[in-house]
Design a protein around this motif. Structure first.
Motif, mmCIF file in Angstrom:
data_model
loop_
_atom_site.group_PDB
_atom_site.id
_atom_site.type_symbol
_atom_site.label_atom_id
_atom_site.label_comp_id
_atom_site.label_asym_id
_atom_site.label_seq_id
_atom_site.Cartn_x
_atom_site.Cartn_y
_atom_site.Cartn_z
ATOM 1 N N ALA A 106 43.447 74.623 4.437
ATOM 2 C CA ALA A 106 43.280 76.158 5.139
ATOM 3 C C ALA A 106 42.861 77.469 4.278
ATOM 4 N N ALA A 107 42.354 78.256 5.390
ATOM 5 C CA ALA A 107 42.192 79.506 5.201
ATOM 6 C C ALA A 107 43.358 80.661 4.027
ATOM 7 N N GLU A 109 44.550 79.473 0.866
ATOM 8 C CA GLU A 109 44.881 78.782 0.514
ATOM 9 C C GLU A 109 43.379 78.874 -0.946
ATOM 10 N N ALA A 112 39.759 77.179 0.108
ATOM 11 C CA ALA A 112 39.208 76.741 1.524
ATOM 12 C C ALA A 112 37.710 76.539 0.661
ATOM 13 N N SER A 116 36.312 74.342 6.531
ATOM 14 C CA SER A 116 37.487 73.977 5.843
ATOM 15 C C SER A 116 38.723 74.362 6.674
ATOM 16 N N ALA A 117 38.553 75.388 6.640
ATOM 17 C CA ALA A 117 39.531 76.575 7.901
ATOM 18 C C ALA A 117 39.767 76.583 8.920
ATOM 19 N N GLN A 118 38.525 76.465 9.729
ATOM 20 C CA GLN A 118 38.007 76.114 10.591
ATOM 21 C C GLN A 118 38.521 75.133 11.199
#
Length: 126
Positions: A106-107, A109, A112, A116-118
């Motif tokens: 997640a964004a 972390e 990221a 991957s965040a999206q």
């Protein structure tokens, strides 16, 4: 399904390793392709008849490998490779790699990525 040749997937954490998976196909050419390819080889250069067969073989081997990974519950394959060989007049293509369960980071972390965040934001928590 994510398939990468690297040992890691940027922006993802491997949560579980499910083992090696592979897909294999053995193909032969038809007599018409061999005849045409024989004439093309005289002049040198690419032989499209054989290129098509190898391309189709790689796609089929990948399809079988990803199907085996999905059957095991994987959502990704890391360290994917191709191996080829000849058995007399036949051509063998094998795709193999390690089936894994990968979770997007997640964004905010460490590790990221934008992608991957999206994806993590769209994934419901289990």
């Amino acid at each position: 399904m994510i398939v990468v040749t690297s040992n890691e997937i940027p922006g993802y954490r491997v949560q579980a390793v499910l083992g090696e998976v592979m897909g294999l196909t053995v193909r032969s050419t038809n007599i018409g392709s061999n005849f045409t390819a024989g004439f093309r080889s005289i002049g040198g250069g690419e032989i499209p008849e054989y290129t098509r067969i190898v391309d189709e073989s790689r796609h089929e081997a990948m399809r079988r490998m990803t199907a085996e990974a999905a059957q095991r519950g994987a959502n990704a394959i890391v360290a994917m490779r191709f191996d080829t060989g000849a058995i007399g007049q036949f051509s063998e293509v094998c795709a193999y790699g390690t089936a894994v369960i990968a979770e997007p980071i997640a964004a905010g972390e460490p590790g990221a990525t934008g992608q991957s965040a999206q994806i993590a934001a769209q994934t419901p928590l289990a």
